[in-house]
Design an enzyme around this catalytic site. Sequence first.
Site, PDB file in Angstrom:
ATOM      1  N   ASP A  18    -111.447  49.059 -31.076  1.00  0.00           N
ATOM      2  CA  ASP A  18    -111.133  49.335 -32.484  1.00  0.00           C
ATOM      3  C   ASP A  18    -112.289  50.037 -33.194  1.00  0.00           C
ATOM      4  O   ASP A  18    -113.455  49.819 -32.862  1.00  0.00           O
ATOM      5  CB  ASP A  18    -110.798  48.014 -33.195  1.00  0.00           C
ATOM      6  CG  ASP A  18    -110.037  48.247 -34.493  1.00  0.00           C
ATOM      7  OD1 ASP A  18    -109.529  49.364 -34.713  1.00  0.00           O
ATOM      8  OD2 ASP A  18    -109.952  47.292 -35.297  1.00  0.00           O
ATOM      9  N   HIS A  35    -110.826  59.062 -31.662  1.00  0.00           N
ATOM     10  CA  HIS A  35    -110.102  58.692 -30.438  1.00  0.00           C
ATOM     11  C   HIS A  35    -110.679  59.453 -29.245  1.00  0.00           C
ATOM     12  O   HIS A  35    -110.891  58.882 -28.177  1.00  0.00           O
ATOM     13  CB  HIS A  35    -108.607  58.993 -30.580  1.00  0.00           C
ATOM     14  CG  HIS A  35    -107.934  58.236 -31.689  1.00  0.00           C
ATOM     15  ND1 HIS A  35    -108.151  56.892 -31.902  1.00  0.00           N
ATOM     16  CD2 HIS A  35    -107.050  58.625 -32.651  1.00  0.00           C
ATOM     17  CE1 HIS A  35    -107.418  56.495 -32.947  1.00  0.00           C
ATOM     18  NE2 HIS A  35    -106.754  57.530 -33.421  1.00  0.00           N
ATOM     19  N   LEU A 130    -111.657  46.468  -8.967  1.00  0.00           N
ATOM     20  CA  LEU A 130    -111.376  46.058 -10.343  1.00  0.00           C
ATOM     21  C   LEU A 130    -109.919  46.372 -10.656  1.00  0.00           C
ATOM     22  O   LEU A 130    -109.452  47.452 -10.311  1.00  0.00           O
ATOM     23  CB  LEU A 130    -112.292  46.851 -11.297  1.00  0.00           C
ATOM     24  CG  LEU A 130    -112.018  46.742 -12.803  1.00  0.00           C
ATOM     25  CD1 LEU A 130    -112.422  45.359 -13.327  1.00  0.00           C
ATOM     26  CD2 LEU A 130    -112.787  47.827 -13.578  1.00  0.00           C
TER      27      LEU A 130
HETATM   28  C1  IPE Z   1    -105.392  47.107 -32.534  1.00  0.00           C
HETATM   29  O1  IPE Z   1    -106.090  47.877 -33.464  1.00  0.00           O
HETATM   30  C2  IPE Z   1    -104.643  47.999 -31.590  1.00  0.00           C
HETATM   31  C3  IPE Z   1    -105.436  48.770 -30.662  1.00  0.00           C
HETATM   32  C4  IPE Z   1    -106.721  48.751 -30.535  1.00  0.00           C
HETATM   33  C5  IPE Z   1    -104.673  49.638 -29.770  1.00  0.00           C
HETATM   34  P1  IPE Z   1    -105.475  48.243 -34.875  1.00  0.00           P
HETATM   35  O2  IPE Z   1    -106.496  49.054 -35.569  1.00  0.00           O
HETATM   36  O3  IPE Z   1    -104.128  48.839 -34.720  1.00  0.00           O
HETATM   37  O4  IPE Z   1    -105.313  46.804 -35.558  1.00  0.00           O
HETATM   38  P2  IPE Z   1    -105.204  46.407 -37.075  1.00  0.00           P
HETATM   39  O5  IPE Z   1    -104.117  47.249 -37.655  1.00  0.00           O
HETATM   40  O6  IPE Z   1    -106.522  46.704 -37.715  1.00  0.00           O
HETATM   41  O7  IPE Z   1    -104.915  44.954 -37.067  1.00  0.00           O
HETATM   42  C1  IPE Z   2    -108.562  52.027 -32.413  1.00  0.00           C
HETATM   43  O1  IPE Z   2    -109.172  52.662 -33.477  1.00  0.00           O
HETATM   44  C2  IPE Z   2    -107.649  52.929 -31.628  1.00  0.00           C
HETATM   45  C3  IPE Z   2    -106.224  52.611 -31.753  1.00  0.00           C
HETATM   46  C4  IPE Z   2    -105.711  51.665 -32.491  1.00  0.00           C
HETATM   47  C5  IPE Z   2    -105.333  53.447 -30.989  1.00  0.00           C
HETATM   48  P1  IPE Z   2    -108.461  52.824 -34.856  1.00  0.00           P
HETATM   49  O2  IPE Z   2    -107.679  54.085 -34.844  1.00  0.00           O
HETATM   50  O3  IPE Z   2    -107.686  51.605 -35.198  1.00  0.00           O
HETATM   51  O4  IPE Z   2    -109.701  52.977 -35.821  1.00  0.00           O
HETATM   52  P2  IPE Z   2    -109.898  52.329 -37.248  1.00  0.00           P
HETATM   53  O5  IPE Z   2    -109.646  50.862 -37.117  1.00  0.00           O
HETATM   54  O6  IPE Z   2    -108.892  52.984 -38.147  1.00  0.00           O
HETATM   55  O7  IPE Z   2    -111.298  52.642 -37.623  1.00  0.00           O
HETATM   56 MG    MG Z   3    -108.160  49.897 -36.143  1.00  0.00          MG
END
Ligand code: IPE
Ligand code: IPE
Ligand code: MG
Length: 235
Positions: A18, A35, A130
């Site tokens: 995240d 990403h 793994l």
């Molecule tokens: C969780 O992250 C999903 C992934 C890392 C794929 P999100 O960014 O979607 O989660 P929330 O919305 O902050 O809970």
């Molecule tokens: C995690 O990073 C990747 C996915 C959920 C696919 P985010 O896209 O949620 O990044 P933030 O949380 O908005 O910074």
């Molecule tokens: Mg996120």
Amino acid sequence: MVSTDSSGVPRHIACVMDGNGRWAQQQGLPRIEGHKQGEHALFEAVEGALELGVEWLTVYAFSTENWRRPADEVKFLINFNEDILLRRQQELHDRGVQIRFVGRRDWRVPKRLIKRMNEATELTKDNTKLVFTIAFNYGGQAEIVDAVKQLITEGVPADKVDEKAIASRLYDPQMPPVDLMVRTSGEYRISNFLLWELAYSELYFTETLWPDFTRDHLHQAVADFQQRARRYGGV
Ligand code: IPE
Ligand code: IPE
Ligand code: MG
């Protein structure tokens, strides 16, 4: 590098990757650049797991809730995941990594991507270093719902429904319980990741944003894990 005790290495580590969007924002870049940068961190996590001798590494790549994002970001994430698979599956294969997927397959995911997933799994199925599982179109509640549907379809009577009956109908019945869950970006929640498998997992949170995550961060998380006392409800 943080020193870890090789005897107490978690068998299964799961990562909520995240903070990509915030990382990009901090650099003044569009979210998708975060990403893209996350790919490097993903392979750092794989290398860290290989170095530590972790048997299972599971990463959250796309949740059943991520469809709520703007269409162009969703489209980017789907194409990017396919692109990573195509570009890097051979390298994972050469490193002895087995690639698996968990998530809903019969809902919204393009057929072409499903085909790529199956190809990557097939290519790497005999690898033993793994087991690297990518949670894609994955939701913990959906996984339990799908397992319950399966039980009903099979006509399993209520008195035969127990933890084992459900566990054996999850997306990957071979997946062991998670020992250590790592979430980056300073968010202290599960976000519908591996709800069943996390039942007795140790949780580790770091402020580091996913694109900045390295194998050293994984070592740090494992070192922290090794200080924990796991009781499983006992004393
Ligand atoms: C969780 O992250 C999903 C992934 C890392 C794929 P999100 O960014 O979607 O989660 P929330 O919305 O902050 O809970
Ligand atoms: C995690 O990073 C990747 C996915 C959920 C696919 P985010 O896209 O949620 O990044 P933030 O949380 O908005 O910074
Ligand atoms: Mg996120």
